[in-house]
Design an enzyme around this catalytic site. Structure first.
Site, PDB file in Angstrom:
ATOM      1  N   LYS A   1      22.183 -16.255  17.272  1.00 54.46           N
ATOM      2  CA  LYS A   1      20.882 -16.406  16.642  1.00 54.46           C
ATOM      3  C   LYS A   1      20.130 -17.575  17.277  1.00 54.46           C
ATOM      4  O   LYS A   1      20.723 -18.636  17.521  1.00 54.46           O
ATOM      5  CB  LYS A   1      21.073 -16.633  15.136  1.00 54.46           C
ATOM      6  CG  LYS A   1      19.784 -16.608  14.330  1.00 54.46           C
ATOM      7  CD  LYS A   1      20.095 -16.643  12.844  1.00 54.46           C
ATOM      8  CE  LYS A   1      18.814 -16.570  12.012  1.00 54.46           C
ATOM      9  NZ  LYS A   1      19.105 -16.533  10.560  1.00 54.46           N
TER      10      LYS A   1
ATOM     11  N   SER B   1      15.955 -13.603   8.481  1.00 50.89           N
ATOM     12  CA  SER B   1      15.571 -14.165   9.766  1.00 50.89           C
ATOM     13  C   SER B   1      16.515 -13.763  10.902  1.00 50.89           C
ATOM     14  O   SER B   1      16.234 -14.034  12.074  1.00 50.89           O
ATOM     15  CB  SER B   1      15.513 -15.695   9.677  1.00 50.89           C
ATOM     16  OG  SER B   1      16.771 -16.240   9.311  1.00 50.89           O
TER      17      SER B   1
ATOM     18  N   SER C   1      18.752 -14.002   4.700  1.00 47.96           N
ATOM     19  CA  SER C   1      18.570 -13.801   6.141  1.00 47.96           C
ATOM     20  C   SER C   1      19.740 -13.171   6.861  1.00 47.96           C
ATOM     21  O   SER C   1      19.617 -12.803   8.033  1.00 47.96           O
ATOM     22  CB  SER C   1      18.222 -15.142   6.797  1.00 47.96           C
ATOM     23  OG  SER C   1      16.934 -15.550   6.426  1.00 47.96           O
TER      24      SER C   1
END
Length: 490
Positions: A89, A164, A188
């Site tokens: 990420k 996210s 997320s």
């Protein structure tokens, strides 16, 4: 499992599970160079339509794959993820690889150290191929930012991939990666898993240690695994979990606890099903309808299922206060220096943090203590809580966020995530597992919540549901279109 005779077929190899790939690598039925090369080929062919992997280090990955093959031949001790490609990420620092946080302020930033999550994955033998896309500064559950643009949903390129960890979710769905790391404050890990028909686990706070961290005692944000199957998520958790002296909240339970089989079954469990948390959150009709069979599946597996939900009074205030405080702590200095380069929602949330008072924070802590004990009491009557991950199906990617849910206006970019963030502040582990599709072919995930620190129980329940439904095996059309020669476009 695909047989060794067609092991080199890229279209098959990229949809093998991480567990299957790891076993085949150890048996030397396939090499790390072949596995990494196949996934790099998938990224090259599919990602132009999806925009999930935003920084690629292909040459480095192939060099590391060659080294991994040499270690195997030499009989070296191998980690559980040996030779498996992974992308991290873009909120997680990676030494020597650009990490932008989706912000123009950090567009050219190259860290000199790995985040602890990255460190553990690489130590376990995983090979970094790049970074996955995030919203600006990771704020919100819609992955779009000024540096790389939007990640598109592979089931419908006009729709959001969530966030996210949206790049991670979309990459997994397309077979670009067998595993991906993520993080979760208000959903997320769970929301993009739901939007992309994959698996995302929000572990118990402290289950996966975090470092570096500006607020190491805070428990709202956690790191965790994403995968296409529950077994693979558990495999990844077995690497991520376990104590670390740099993380004061890290739980002592060793990661190996999560490495065993998940097939104990769920017969006899007491399951609470709540389609809308007792009317506390609006849920679109197509999501409710897609999840309607979920309770029946658990009943067919031998569970006692009834509609019930805990009293989550005060959870909204706890989340909004803690999140605003966290945003100001993390990015307040950035706002002072670069206000003109930050999105309006980001500015608003940081400024909300600056308006907080000492009594505001104290009240939030008191409310959370009361919430913890009410939820603890609820789980003396039930073993699991089932509810929607997201209140909407993947929405129009041109929107900043859904402004209306089931006829109810959403005032801020956070409101539509309440079915996920209300669970966050309970501190309970929560899993998003593929559960169904809307009539328009959009994925919908089921949220499986367990008692305090019962992560393994949640994984076992998710596995039982996954095996009974097989919803996660439905692949996105963008892959077939891209591999067929006609690259899909948004």
């Amino acid at each position: 499992m695909t047989t060794s005779s067609d092991v080199r077929a890229e279209s098959d190899l990229c949809f093998w599970t991480a567990t299957e790939l790891a076993a085949a690598l150890r048996r030397r039925e396939v090499s790390a160079r072949e596995v990494v090369g196949a996934h790099l080929e998938r990224i090259e062919r599919v990602d132009p339509a999806v925009n999930a992997v935003v920084t690629l280090v292909a040459e480095r990955a192939l060099d590391e794959a060659a080294e991994a093959d040499e270690l195997l031949v030499a009989g070296a001790e191998l980690g559980p993820l040996h030779g498996l490609p992974i992308a991290h990420k873009d909120l997680h620092d990676t030494a020597g690889i650009r990490t932008t946080y989706g912000s123009p302020v950090f567009a050219d930033r190259v860290p000199d150290r790995d985040h602890l999550v990255v460190e553990r994955l690489r130590r376990a033998g995983a090979i970094t191929v790049g970074k996955t896309n995030v919203p600006e500064l990771g704020m919100g559950s819609h992955t779009v930012n000024p540096v790389f643009g939007p990640t598109r949903n592979p089931y419908d390129l006009t729709r959001s991939a969530g966030g996210s960890s949206g790049g991670a979710g979309a990459a997994l769905a397309c077979g670009m990666l067998p595993l991906a790391d993520g993080s979760d404050t208000g959903g997320s890990l769970r929301n993009p898993a739901s939007f992309n028909n994959v698996v995302g686990l929000r572990p118990s706070p402290g289950r996966v240690p975090s470092w570096p961290d500006r607020a190491p005692w805070a428990q709202l944000s956690v790191k965790g695994p994403m995968a296409r199957t529950v077994t693979d998520a558990a495999l990844m958790l077995s690497v991520l979990a376990g104590p670390d002296p740099r993380s004061p909240l890290a739980l002592e339970t060793p990661g190996g606890t999560f490495a065993g089989p998940l097939d104990r079954g769920v017969r006899g469990l007491r399951v609470a099903w709540s389609p809308d948390l007792g009317g506390a959150v609006p849920v679109d009709a197509e999501v409710r309808e897609a999840l309607r069979p979920a309770a029946e599946v658990f009943a067919s597996l031998g569970c006692a299922v009834e509609e019930a939900c805990p009293d989550l009074s005060g959870a909204d205030e706890v989340f909004l206060v803690q999140r605003a405080w966290q945003m100001e702590l993390a990015y307040g200095e950035l706002l002072d220096a670069h206000r003109d380069r930050m999105a309006p929602d980001v500015v608003w949330n940081i400024e909300e943090g600056r308006r907080l008072t000492g009594p505001d924070l104290g009240r939030a802590h008191r409310l959370q203590a009361e919430l913890f004990h009410r939820v603890r009491e609820f789980f003396t009557s039930y073993d699991l809580l089932l509810l929607p991950v997201s209140q909407v199906a993947p929405f129009d990617g041109e929107l900043s966020y859904p402004t209306v849910v089931d006829g109810t206006p959403m005032k801020t970019y956070l409101d539509w995530m309440r079915s996920a963030y209300l669970v966050s502040v309970t501190g309970c582990p929560a899993l998003s597992v593929p559960a169904g599709f809307t009539p328009g072919g959009l994925p919908v995930g089921l949220q499986v919540v367990g008692p305090h620190r019962q992560d393994l129980a949640v994984l076992r329940a998710g596995y039982a549901f996954e095996q009974a439904t097989r919803v996660g095996e439905r692949r996105p059309p963008v892959v077939a279109e891209a591999l067929g020669g006609g690259m899909a476009r948004p």
